[in-house]
Design a protein around this motif. Structure first.
Motif, PDB file in Angstrom:
ATOM      1  N   ASP A 123       0.836  -1.207   0.000  1.00  0.00           N
ATOM      2  CA  ASP A 123       0.000   0.000   0.000  1.00  0.00           C
ATOM      3  C   ASP A 123       0.869   1.255   0.000  1.00  0.00           C
ATOM      4  O   ASP A 123       0.578   2.220  -0.713  1.00  0.00           O
ATOM      5  CB  ASP A 123      -0.930   0.020   1.217  1.00  0.00           C
ATOM      6  CG  ASP A 123      -2.068  -0.984   1.113  1.00  0.00           C
ATOM      7  OD1 ASP A 123      -2.306  -1.523   0.005  1.00  0.00           O
ATOM      8  OD2 ASP A 123      -2.718  -1.245   2.146  1.00  0.00           O
ATOM      9  N   PHE A 127       0.866   4.228  -2.778  1.00  0.00           N
ATOM     10  CA  PHE A 127       0.651   5.645  -2.466  1.00  0.00           C
ATOM     11  C   PHE A 127       1.735   6.519  -3.075  1.00  0.00           C
ATOM     12  O   PHE A 127       1.456   7.571  -3.649  1.00  0.00           O
ATOM     13  CB  PHE A 127       0.588   5.888  -0.957  1.00  0.00           C
ATOM     14  CG  PHE A 127      -0.725   5.523  -0.318  1.00  0.00           C
ATOM     15  CD1 PHE A 127      -1.930   5.926  -0.874  1.00  0.00           C
ATOM     16  CD2 PHE A 127      -0.748   4.782   0.855  1.00  0.00           C
ATOM     17  CE1 PHE A 127      -3.142   5.602  -0.274  1.00  0.00           C
ATOM     18  CE2 PHE A 127      -1.947   4.453   1.460  1.00  0.00           C
ATOM     19  CZ  PHE A 127      -3.149   4.856   0.896  1.00  0.00           C
ATOM     20  N   GLU A 130       1.356   6.541  -6.938  1.00  0.00           N
ATOM     21  CA  GLU A 130       0.226   7.387  -7.335  1.00  0.00           C
ATOM     22  C   GLU A 130       0.512   8.858  -7.059  1.00  0.00           C
ATOM     23  O   GLU A 130       0.160   9.731  -7.859  1.00  0.00           O
ATOM     24  CB  GLU A 130      -1.051   6.960  -6.608  1.00  0.00           C
ATOM     25  CG  GLU A 130      -2.273   7.722  -7.076  1.00  0.00           C
ATOM     26  CD  GLU A 130      -3.542   7.285  -6.364  1.00  0.00           C
ATOM     27  OE1 GLU A 130      -4.521   8.059  -6.415  1.00  0.00           O
ATOM     28  OE2 GLU A 130      -3.565   6.203  -5.754  1.00  0.00           O
ATOM     29  N   GLY A 131       1.172   9.139  -5.936  1.00  0.00           N
ATOM     30  CA  GLY A 131       1.509  10.519  -5.595  1.00  0.00           C
ATOM     31  C   GLY A 131       2.414  11.154  -6.630  1.00  0.00           C
ATOM     32  O   GLY A 131       2.214  12.306  -7.020  1.00  0.00           O
ATOM     33  N   THR A 134       0.368  11.652  -9.965  1.00  0.00           N
ATOM     34  CA  THR A 134      -0.653  12.696  -9.938  1.00  0.00           C
ATOM     35  C   THR A 134      -0.143  14.024  -9.384  1.00  0.00           C
ATOM     36  O   THR A 134      -0.860  15.030  -9.434  1.00  0.00           O
ATOM     37  CB  THR A 134      -1.864  12.251  -9.092  1.00  0.00           C
ATOM     38  OG1 THR A 134      -1.433  12.033  -7.740  1.00  0.00           O
ATOM     39  CG2 THR A 134      -2.505  10.997  -9.663  1.00  0.00           C
ATOM     40  N   ASN A 136       0.279  14.550  -6.262  1.00  0.00           N
ATOM     41  CA  ASN A 136      -0.436  14.722  -4.992  1.00  0.00           C
ATOM     42  C   ASN A 136       0.476  14.334  -3.829  1.00  0.00           C
ATOM     43  O   ASN A 136       0.592  13.154  -3.478  1.00  0.00           O
ATOM     44  CB  ASN A 136      -1.696  13.882  -5.007  1.00  0.00           C
ATOM     45  CG  ASN A 136      -2.555  14.103  -3.784  1.00  0.00           C
ATOM     46  OD1 ASN A 136      -2.161  14.785  -2.834  1.00  0.00           O
ATOM     47  ND2 ASN A 136      -3.741  13.509  -3.780  1.00  0.00           N
ATOM     48  N   LEU A 139      -0.387  12.086  -0.612  1.00  0.00           N
ATOM     49  CA  LEU A 139      -0.262  10.636  -0.631  1.00  0.00           C
ATOM     50  C   LEU A 139       1.064  10.169  -0.045  1.00  0.00           C
ATOM     51  O   LEU A 139       1.157   9.049   0.477  1.00  0.00           O
ATOM     52  CB  LEU A 139      -0.426  10.097  -2.063  1.00  0.00           C
ATOM     53  CG  LEU A 139      -1.832  10.244  -2.637  1.00  0.00           C
ATOM     54  CD1 LEU A 139      -1.849   9.893  -4.112  1.00  0.00           C
ATOM     55  CD2 LEU A 139      -2.818   9.374  -1.860  1.00  0.00           C
ATOM     56  N   TYR A 140       2.088  11.014  -0.074  1.00  0.00           N
ATOM     57  CA  TYR A 140       3.367  10.638   0.521  1.00  0.00           C
ATOM     58  C   TYR A 140       3.230  10.467   2.024  1.00  0.00           C
ATOM     59  O   TYR A 140       3.816   9.563   2.624  1.00  0.00           O
ATOM     60  CB  TYR A 140       4.461  11.665   0.228  1.00  0.00           C
ATOM     61  CG  TYR A 140       4.672  11.983  -1.230  1.00  0.00           C
ATOM     62  CD1 TYR A 140       4.407  11.030  -2.222  1.00  0.00           C
ATOM     63  CD2 TYR A 140       5.125  13.211  -1.628  1.00  0.00           C
ATOM     64  CE1 TYR A 140       4.598  11.309  -3.558  1.00  0.00           C
ATOM     65  CE2 TYR A 140       5.336  13.509  -2.971  1.00  0.00           C
ATOM     66  CZ  TYR A 140       5.058  12.562  -3.930  1.00  0.00           C
ATOM     67  OH  TYR A 140       5.245  12.838  -5.258  1.00  0.00           O
ATOM     68  N   ALA A 142       0.499   9.608   3.553  1.00  0.00           N
ATOM     69  CA  ALA A 142      -0.250   8.365   3.761  1.00  0.00           C
ATOM     70  C   ALA A 142       0.681   7.170   3.661  1.00  0.00           C
ATOM     71  O   ALA A 142       0.503   6.168   4.364  1.00  0.00           O
ATOM     72  CB  ALA A 142      -1.381   8.253   2.749  1.00  0.00           C
ATOM     73  N   ALA A 143       1.688   7.261   2.805  1.00  0.00           N
ATOM     74  CA  ALA A 143       2.635   6.154   2.636  1.00  0.00           C
ATOM     75  C   ALA A 143       3.498   5.961   3.872  1.00  0.00           C
ATOM     76  O   ALA A 143       3.908   4.847   4.175  1.00  0.00           O
ATOM     77  CB  ALA A 143       3.531   6.406   1.415  1.00  0.00           C
TER      78      ALA A 143
END
Length: 144
Positions: A123, A127, A130-131, A134, A136, A139-140, A142-143
């Motif tokens: 996961d 993140f 995807e970060g 995008t 974003n 998301l870092y 969240a990782a």
């Protein structure tokens, strides 16, 4: 270790030491011996199956650290992204291998924890990937 014990016994040639060696060998070979986690032979078989999986997870983590993490324990998302894209399929394969193993009943919770840790790592990789894709940066966090 057994070799060292054997050499000691050959030097001492004592009945007590030979008896101790026989006891160690008997306990070591007792397939029906039960521990709090299950039968000894089942635990050994599980360990034989799970050790390569743990080694592979460690190797993947080492590769990430070597390729993307600097001496100050920091990394750029773009560097992590590149490495994560390469190692994520390997970690997915490790998860598949883990799921093929049936743990002894007494080690089910340990097996489940190992699975959770692999999923958590996957996961985190997703993140970061995807970060970067995008832009974003939330998301870092969240990782982490």
């Amino acid at each position: 270790m057994m070799h060292c014990i054997w050499r000691l016994l050959l030097r001492k040639k004592s009945i007590a030491h030979l008896s101790a060696l026989a006891l160690v060998a008997a306990v070591g070979c007792d397939k029906d011996k039960k521990t709090q986690y299950g039968l000894l032979n089942e635990l050994r078989e599980y360990r034989t199956l799970i050790n390569p999986i743990i080694d592979e997870v460690r190797a993947i983590e080492r590769e990430v650290r070597v390729r993307a993490v600097d001496k100050l324990d920091s990394a750029l998302a773009e560097e992590l992204d590149e490495v994560y894209r390469e190692v994520r399929p390997e970690l997915l394969e490790v998860l598949v291998e883990l799921d093929r193993i049936e743990p002894p009943p007494g080690l089910y919770s340990l097996h489940t924890d190992i699975r959770r840790l692999i999923l958590l790592r996957l996961d985190a990789y997703a993140f970061v990937i995807e970060g970067v894709a995008t832009g974003n940066e939330v998301l870092y966090e969240a990782a982490e």
